[in-house]
Design an enzyme around this catalytic site. Structure first.
Site, short mmCIF file in Angstrom:
data_model
loop_
_atom_site.label_atom_id
_atom_site.label_comp_id
_atom_site.label_asym_id
_atom_site.label_seq_id
_atom_site.Cartn_x
_atom_site.Cartn_y
_atom_site.Cartn_z
N GLU A 155 -9.63 12.88 7.56
CA GLU A 155 -9.49 14.20 6.95
C GLU A 155 -10.84 14.92 6.91
OE1 GLU A 155 -6.83 13.72 3.20
OE2 GLU A 155 -7.42 11.74 3.90
N HIS A 187 -3.42 14.05 0.67
CA HIS A 187 -3.67 13.18 1.82
C HIS A 187 -2.48 13.17 2.77
CE1 HIS A 187 -4.87 9.73 4.24
NE2 HIS A 187 -3.71 9.16 3.97
N ASP A 222 -9.04 0.59 2.27
CA ASP A 222 -8.03 0.20 3.27
C ASP A 222 -8.55 0.64 4.65
OD1 ASP A 222 -5.70 -0.43 4.64
OD2 ASP A 222 -4.71 1.44 4.08
N GLU A 226 -10.16 4.22 3.90
CA GLU A 226 -9.28 4.90 2.97
C GLU A 226 -9.71 4.50 1.57
OE1 GLU A 226 -5.16 4.27 4.13
OE2 GLU A 226 -5.36 5.87 5.64
N GLU A 272 -9.13 4.08 -2.14
CA GLU A 272 -7.91 3.94 -2.91
C GLU A 272 -8.20 3.24 -4.24
OE1 GLU A 272 -4.59 2.43 -0.71
OE2 GLU A 272 -5.29 3.29 1.20
N TYR A 297 2.56 3.06 15.28
CA TYR A 297 3.23 3.18 13.97
C TYR A 297 4.67 3.66 14.03
CZ TYR A 297 3.15 8.28 13.24
OH TYR A 297 3.37 9.63 13.31
N THR A 331 -4.54 6.48 0.12
CA THR A 331 -5.77 7.26 0.15
C THR A 331 -5.76 8.33 -0.94
OG1 THR A 331 -5.77 6.99 2.52
CG2 THR A 331 -7.29 8.62 1.62
N ASP A 338 0.85 -1.19 0.00
CA ASP A 338 0.00 0.00 0.00
C ASP A 338 0.88 1.24 0.00
OD1 ASP A 338 -2.33 1.46 -0.03
OD2 ASP A 338 -2.63 1.36 2.14
N GLN A 382 -3.45 2.80 15.10
CA GLN A 382 -2.39 3.23 14.20
C GLN A 382 -1.50 4.29 14.84
OE1 GLN A 382 -3.98 4.98 10.61
NE2 GLN A 382 -1.98 5.40 9.73
N LYS A 422 -4.11 -1.64 10.44
CA LYS A 422 -4.48 -1.77 9.03
C LYS A 422 -4.75 -3.23 8.63
CE LYS A 422 -3.21 2.46 7.43
NZ LYS A 422 -4.03 3.32 6.57
N THR A 449 -8.78 -5.49 4.29
CA THR A 449 -8.70 -4.57 3.16
C THR A 449 -9.69 -5.08 2.13
OG1 THR A 449 -6.32 -4.30 3.59
CG2 THR A 449 -7.15 -3.53 1.46
N ARG A 495 -7.63 4.27 13.47
CA ARG A 495 -6.70 5.39 13.69
C ARG A 495 -6.10 5.41 15.08
NH1 ARG A 495 -5.60 6.28 8.60
NH2 ARG A 495 -7.42 6.90 7.38
CA CA Z 1 -3.84 3.13 2.85
#
Ligand code: CA
Length: 409
Positions: free
Chosen positions: A352, A126, A225, A191, A193, A236, A338, A119, A232, A245, A249, A229
């Site tokens: 966002e 983004h 995806d 997300e 995509e 991360y 994204t 990904d 994450q 994540k 998916t 949050r």
């Molecule tokens: Ca993604």
């Protein structure tokens, strides 16, 4: 413009006309079969090839595209050209028409066994927006961002077909004051995509040059995806996305061949940082794709992200992910990251759209959402809009409903 077809009900300009012909796997009460879609009809690929191109039949005999993906791109192009011919030239109608059946009542399946899944993070809009939310005290774009398409390796075993329920993941998060909690994600997001399905595998140590990308880019699908949050944000640093994540998916059930996008190619935005040679496409007529996405939450369209605004192209992403000599295998999938545009209402994530949860979206009936609740349904649709000399091209949709994960003991 599209060729005309003899298939009834498919007039000129139909978004699922003979210029589209995506591949999918559909079952009608029995095992899944590979099909090509025209309108709302499915053409059985194995049966059609057995009648009209027997040498291609073994490549489409299984309910996944992988044997076809293992063949060279010239074989993909020959199959597609044959399908266009069979569905356009009335001389083939008697042989082909009995092999068409309505999609209604059929069940779509994941049409390829996913090899490796990567990904990317290719939208400047983004990446900048997320940088401002997650790292407000540093420059929004990481230093490397305009030098290479940043990405990570995802979890191919949890790539699921549209319609698969999405269980809300459990995990760790840090809460205000610094305490660490464990429980169901409180900030479950999407997300939107675009995904690229790969074929014509390579050998270890053989990078794919920019100019050769189209020999490995088989087709295009839509990707959601799903992203937790809160998980994450805590996990991360420094190695990137992991459990926030990897739980699921979703991909659309139809893979649209790359050739269907010939008239949808568009120049990427100007690059403002010089690129090293393997990513420098200035002399190669670089192409993005003019795909318009639409994100629907519980029946309300909440965003319209433009894929044409992506900074990095599919060819650059593929060149980058193999420049170190890493192989690709038939059925590998990479997604764009994204898709977000520069305008309000063009972001491909709730993070966002709700500005990190500070500005909840207003939905009909006085309902608000910053992140997803159990029972919420997200549908992401994609199409190439009609333009002079170009018919609309439908990519279909990727949908999913959030369900509660059973509590851990
Ligand atoms: Ca993604």
């Amino acid at each position: 413009m599209a060729n005309e077809t003899w298939v009834p009900g498919i007039g000129a300009g139909h978004p699922h006309g003979v210029h589209n012909l995506p591949y999918g796997a559909v079952s009608f009460g029995g095992p899944p079969r590979l099909v090509a879609r025209i309108g709302d009809l499915a053409l059985d690929l194995a049966a059609a090839c057995e009648r009209l191109a027997p040498d291609l039949a073994p490549l489409v005999a299984e309910p996944v595209l992988n044997p076809l993906l293992a063949a060279p791109a010239e074989t993909w192009r020959r199959l597609r050209a044959s399908l266009v011919d069979w569905l356009s030239d009335p001389v083939h109608r008697p042989a082909v028409e009995p092999l068409l059946r309505p999609l209604a009542g059929g069940l779509t399946h994941l049409p390829f066994t996913v090899g490796d899944y990567v990904d990317f993070y290719a939208s400047e809009h983004h990446a900048s927006a997320v940088g401002r939310i997650f790292r407000p005290d540093t420059p929004p774009l990481p230093e490397a961002w305009k030098h290479l398409p940043i990405g990570y390796h995802g979890r191919s075993g949890t790539v699921v077909v549209s319609g698969t329920p999405i269980a809300r993941p459990h995990g760790q998060r840090r809460v205000s004051g610094g305490a660490v909690e464990f429980g169901p994600s409180l900030r479950l997001d999407i997300e939107a995509e675009v995904g690229f399905v790969l074929g014509a595998g390579t050998r270890l140590g053989e990078p794919i040059a920019l100019a050769d990308a189209a020999e490995h880019l088989f087709g295009v699908c839509l990707v959601n995806d799903w992203s937790a949050r809160d998980l994450q944000a805590w996990e991360y640093v420094p190695l990137g996305p992991f459990l926030g994540k990897s739980f699921a998916t979703s991909v659309s059930p139809w893979v649209v061949p790359l050739q269907a996008f010939d008239s949808a190619r568009t120049a990427p935005p100007p690059r403002d940082v010089p690129l090293v040679s393997y990513l420098d496409d200035a002399a190669l007529a670089p192409w993005g794709l003019d795909i318009a996405l639409e994100v629907e939450l519980n029946g309300t369209v909440v965003s319209r992200p433009p894929f044409r605004a992506m900074y990095w192209t599919a060819a650059q992403m593929l060149a980058h992910m193999t420049v170190n000599g890493a192989t690709i295998r038939p059925g590998d999938l990479f997604a764009s990251g994204t898709v977000s545009g520069p305008e309000p209402g063009q972001a491909g994530s709730l993070l966002e759209l709700s500005r990190g949860g500070r500005a909840p979206l207003a939905l009909p009936g006085g309902v608000t959402r910053s992140f997803l609740e159990d029972g919420d349904e997200v549908v992401i649709r994609g199409r190439v809009p009609a333009a002079p000399g170009r018919d609309e091209l439908a990519l279909g949709e990727v949908a999913g409903v959030v369900v509660a994960q059973p509590a851990l003991q």
